[in-house]
Enzyme design. Structure first.
Site, PDB file in Angstrom:
ATOM      1  N   HIS A 296     -29.703  -2.845 -44.492  1.00 18.27           N
ATOM      2  CA  HIS A 296     -28.733  -1.673 -43.000  1.00 18.27           C
ATOM      3  C   HIS A 296     -27.469  -2.569 -42.714  1.00 18.27           C
ATOM      4  CE1 HIS A 296     -27.472   2.032 -42.185  1.00 18.27           C
ATOM      5  NE2 HIS A 296     -27.292   2.280 -41.070  1.00 18.27           N
TER       6      HIS A 296
ATOM      7  N   SER B 233     -23.338   2.641 -41.032  1.00 15.94           N
ATOM      8  CA  SER B 233     -24.569   3.888 -40.721  1.00 15.94           C
ATOM      9  C   SER B 233     -23.844   5.207 -40.086  1.00 15.94           C
ATOM     10  CB  SER B 233     -24.830   2.972 -39.698  1.00 15.94           C
ATOM     11  OG  SER B 233     -26.331   3.661 -39.104  1.00 15.94           O
TER      12      SER B 233
ATOM     13  N   ASP C   5     -31.955  -1.325 -47.673  1.00 15.75           N
ATOM     14  CA  ASP C   5     -31.688  -0.581 -46.966  1.00 15.75           C
ATOM     15  C   ASP C   5     -32.087   0.391 -47.042  1.00 15.75           C
ATOM     16  OD1 ASP C   5     -30.734   1.113 -44.918  1.00 15.75           O
ATOM     17  OD2 ASP C   5     -28.326   0.977 -45.258  1.00 15.75           O
TER      18      ASP C   5
END
Length: 398
Positions: free
Chosen positions: A366, A252, A334
């Site tokens: 994600h 991320s 995601d």
């Protein structure tokens, strides 16, 4: 929270008298954010959970005076429940211990917790679990920044070891002294022979709200400086780290930072970017949380005032400077950061003749949520960073 659209704003405690309808703020001078709370048996105290310097602690808050006291010390309290009038049930973990249930005596500040379970004792009896060794250093703005290191399995101080820098996401999240079942357990990398380092750079909670807020419009600024200075610090402090064999990994925001590292330094032998952002502008147009970028980066990219904020720390703007072999990992579902954020830098590196690999999980989002995929993830990641820290490096595989 008081700032609209800011998910990492400081959390305030308010108490409302249901008889009079009056509401008052409690412990407003507290510069940390409680993220869970329950009442004491007599309703005079709140038992709260709060992140503080890499730990998650139980802190009592007197609802009349705001006075606070820490009931627990180092480690990570994941949850609590009241047990009678003078005890709490707590789920506790640390870097070397999986989650187990303990009791806490609320009348004895700092007293040892009493352990009730050892759920994974048999499974972990012959597994290497190294202790986290904390350190502090002067980071960006010359402010003190906190990190820790786990030594590799079979450690011998007379040898030189490669270093793996794990970069947390969020970015307003923090590494914790907790056992992780996901992709960022430092002992997985230590077991593979790496000195494993985690740094709570500017933007991390648990060090005061100003420290958390400082990352706004500074994505590639203060955190990058902290990470570089942190790596410098551990290399200078510990003589067993091989400065020529460094790798960095993140998911991320940590994946974004891996791309930013690729554009700004050549000190790492290899990088891993899991569901990271490569282009802040296209990322804005395809994400599921527009408000986050508008607050953190500043404005919108389709205005004259907002566009420079997105370009300033945009890795894609510096694509010509990418030079480090990188493994990209992405989940098909995601919606925070779409596949093109990994596909684009993979294409960039391959087109320029720089080794790169893309691992695509059709049934993930994600995060990596399935156990089998987690095994594959670690196999890919550990294989990649090990490949580029041998001397000489092993040949690349597409």
């Amino acid at each position: 929270m008081e700032t609209p659209g800011y998910e990492s704003d400081i959390r305030r405690i308010f108490v409302r008298n249901i008889t009079t309808g009056q509401t008052h703020s409690v412990a407003r001078d507290w510069d940390l954010s409680p993220h869970f709370m329950i009442w004491s048996a007599d309703s005079s105290v709140l038992y709260t959970l709060v992140q503080s310097r890499g730990d998650s602690k139980v802190v009592t808050v007197n609802v009349l005076t705001g006075a606070r006291a820490e009931l627990t010390g180092s480690g990570y309290i994941a949850s609590i429940a009241r047990l009678g009038t003078d005890r709490l049930l707590a789920v506790y973990t640390n870097t070397t211990a999986t989650h187990d249930i303990y009791t806490i005596d609320v009348n004895s500040v700092g007293a040892p917790m009493r352990r009730l379970t050892q759920a994974n004792r048999e499974k972990l009896h012959d597994v290497y679990l190294g202790e986290a060794e904390d350190f502090w250093f002067a980071g960006a703005r010359n402010e003190q920044v906190h990190g820790w290191m786990v030594r590799p399995h079979g450690f011998n101080a007379s040898q030189k070891y490669p270093l793996a820098l794990l970069i947390h996401g969020g970015p307003q999240q923090a590494n914790g002294h907790a056992f992780s079942y996901a992709q960022w357990n430092p002992n997985m990398y230590a077991s593979a022979g790496f000195v494993t380092v985690q740094i709570n750079f500017h933007g991390s909670p648990g060090y005061g709200q100003n420290f958390t807020d400082s990352i706004r419009q500074q994505w590639g600024g203060l955190p990058y400086e902290d990470l570089m200075k942190g790596v410098d610090h551990v290399i200078a402090t510990y003589g067993f780290i091989d400065a020529q064999r460094l790798v960095a990994l993140g998911g991320s925001f940590g994946g974004y930072m891996a791309n930013w590292l690729n554009a700004n330094t050549d000190r790492f032998s290899a990088l891993v970017a899991h569901d990271g952002e490569f282009n802040l502008i296209s990322g804005y147009y395809s994400t599921d949380e527009l408000w986050f970028a508008e607050h953190d980066i500043g404005g919108v990219p389709f205005t004259a005032n907002g566009r420079p904020n997105y370009e300033r720390f945009n890795p894609e703007r510096l694509a010509a400077k990418f030079k480090t072999p990188t493994l990209f990992v992405h989940g098909a579902s995601d919606f925070r950061l779409s596949l093109e954020q990994s596909l684009a830098p993979w294409t960039l590196l391959r087109r320029r003749g720089i080794p790169a690999r893309l691992v695509y999980f059709e049934n993930e989002d994600h995060w990596i949520n399935h156990a089998g995929n987690s095994v594959r993830w670690y196999s890919e990641v550990l294989g990649w960073i090990s490949q580029w820290t041998t001397s000489p490096p092993a040949p690349s595989h597409g």
